[in-house]
Design an enzyme around this catalytic site. Sequence first.
Site, PDB file in Angstrom:
ATOM      1  N   SER A   1       0.850  -1.193   0.000  1.00  0.00           N
ATOM      2  CA  SER A   1       0.000   0.000   0.000  1.00  0.00           C
ATOM      3  C   SER A   1       0.879   1.234   0.000  1.00  0.00           C
ATOM      4  O   SER A   1       1.998   1.220   0.525  1.00  0.00           O
ATOM      5  CB  SER A   1      -0.886   0.017   1.247  1.00  0.00           C
ATOM      6  OG  SER A   1      -1.465   1.293   1.456  1.00  0.00           O
TER       7      SER A   1
ATOM      8  N   TYR B   1      -2.439  -1.159   9.994  1.00  0.00           N
ATOM      9  CA  TYR B   1      -2.395  -1.363   8.542  1.00  0.00           C
ATOM     10  C   TYR B   1      -1.064  -0.920   7.951  1.00  0.00           C
ATOM     11  O   TYR B   1      -0.422  -1.651   7.193  1.00  0.00           O
ATOM     12  CB  TYR B   1      -3.538  -0.588   7.895  1.00  0.00           C
ATOM     13  CG  TYR B   1      -3.633  -0.764   6.398  1.00  0.00           C
ATOM     14  CD1 TYR B   1      -4.146  -1.929   5.853  1.00  0.00           C
ATOM     15  CD2 TYR B   1      -3.229   0.250   5.536  1.00  0.00           C
ATOM     16  CE1 TYR B   1      -4.244  -2.088   4.483  1.00  0.00           C
ATOM     17  CE2 TYR B   1      -3.321   0.099   4.168  1.00  0.00           C
ATOM     18  CZ  TYR B   1      -3.835  -1.075   3.642  1.00  0.00           C
ATOM     19  OH  TYR B   1      -3.917  -1.231   2.282  1.00  0.00           O
TER      20      TYR B   1
END
Length: 329
Positions: A210, A223
């Site tokens: 990401s 995350y």
Amino acid sequence: MTDTEDTRDNATTEETAPEETTPAAKPRSRRRVLAGAVGATVGLAAGAVGSAVALQGAGTPPVVEPASARRFENKVVIITGATSGIGRAAATLFAAEGAKVSFCGRREQLGREVEREIRDAGGEATYVRADVRVEEDVRAFVEQTVSVYGGLDVCFNNAGISIEKRLHELTAAEWDDVVGTDLRGVFLAMKYQVPHLIERGGGTIVVTSSSNAISTAENKSAYASAKRALIGLVQAAAHDYAADGIRVNALVPGTTNTDFVRRLAGAENLPDEVWATMATAFGKASVPGLARMATPEEIAVGALALASGEFPYMTGNQLVLDGGKTAHQ
């Protein structure tokens, strides 16, 4: 936020596609930006469709078509987290280019739907229900794929979730759920995939990280930690298996317009037209450069490029597809 998953219910979805925050000096969370977009855009016109059109100033995303070269003819491609979003788009594109696609996800109804759509379009696909947090599920998924298709050539490890809270507000179970899915799930997938790639004489592995691994904001500690750790995993594994003819690279998406992001925004029960308006406003405000969210297909083509034979000298590296977000920051 991310394009993966969110709280208890959302954390049962399986796929990734990152997200981002505003480039301003004091970043705002995606939820706040999108919540503001609801009020602003819904009031622009009596119909939300008209609002979406009025806000669309960043250009229309291109239509992504499968490559005519059929780079994956008769190749076996295994994908985790392909019931929607980036994974689903990748499964469709791989199959359209001749691949035999085996994919997993926890949402069986969606999995069967994707399988049917690919087959109806003339492709080859097999859905297996599996949870990447469960080692036996992962092992069985890989072994079933090899049993059905005879081996492995390409592995796209894409499954992931997110729970967005300030660090001290996360429970240990929530932290473990995110890291267990996003990081440990990739480890488990590769653990059982690699021996089959070695037996095949080589292959490619693509892992979805990401842009939060590069630049992140509040409420993303679990995350961002897992996604940054994936970069280290990719780099180390690339060295582990270079002599076996296996290339390992990371796909680093930015904000992508998926059902997952819609859920994180609290918009899953709003009309599609309202969500389109919100998504357009958020993209313009939060993605410097292209000023819009990516489509799942725009990210998926990056996975196909990394998995193809077009970059034989690329391993242990990252392909960033974020519309200019991290370049700005």
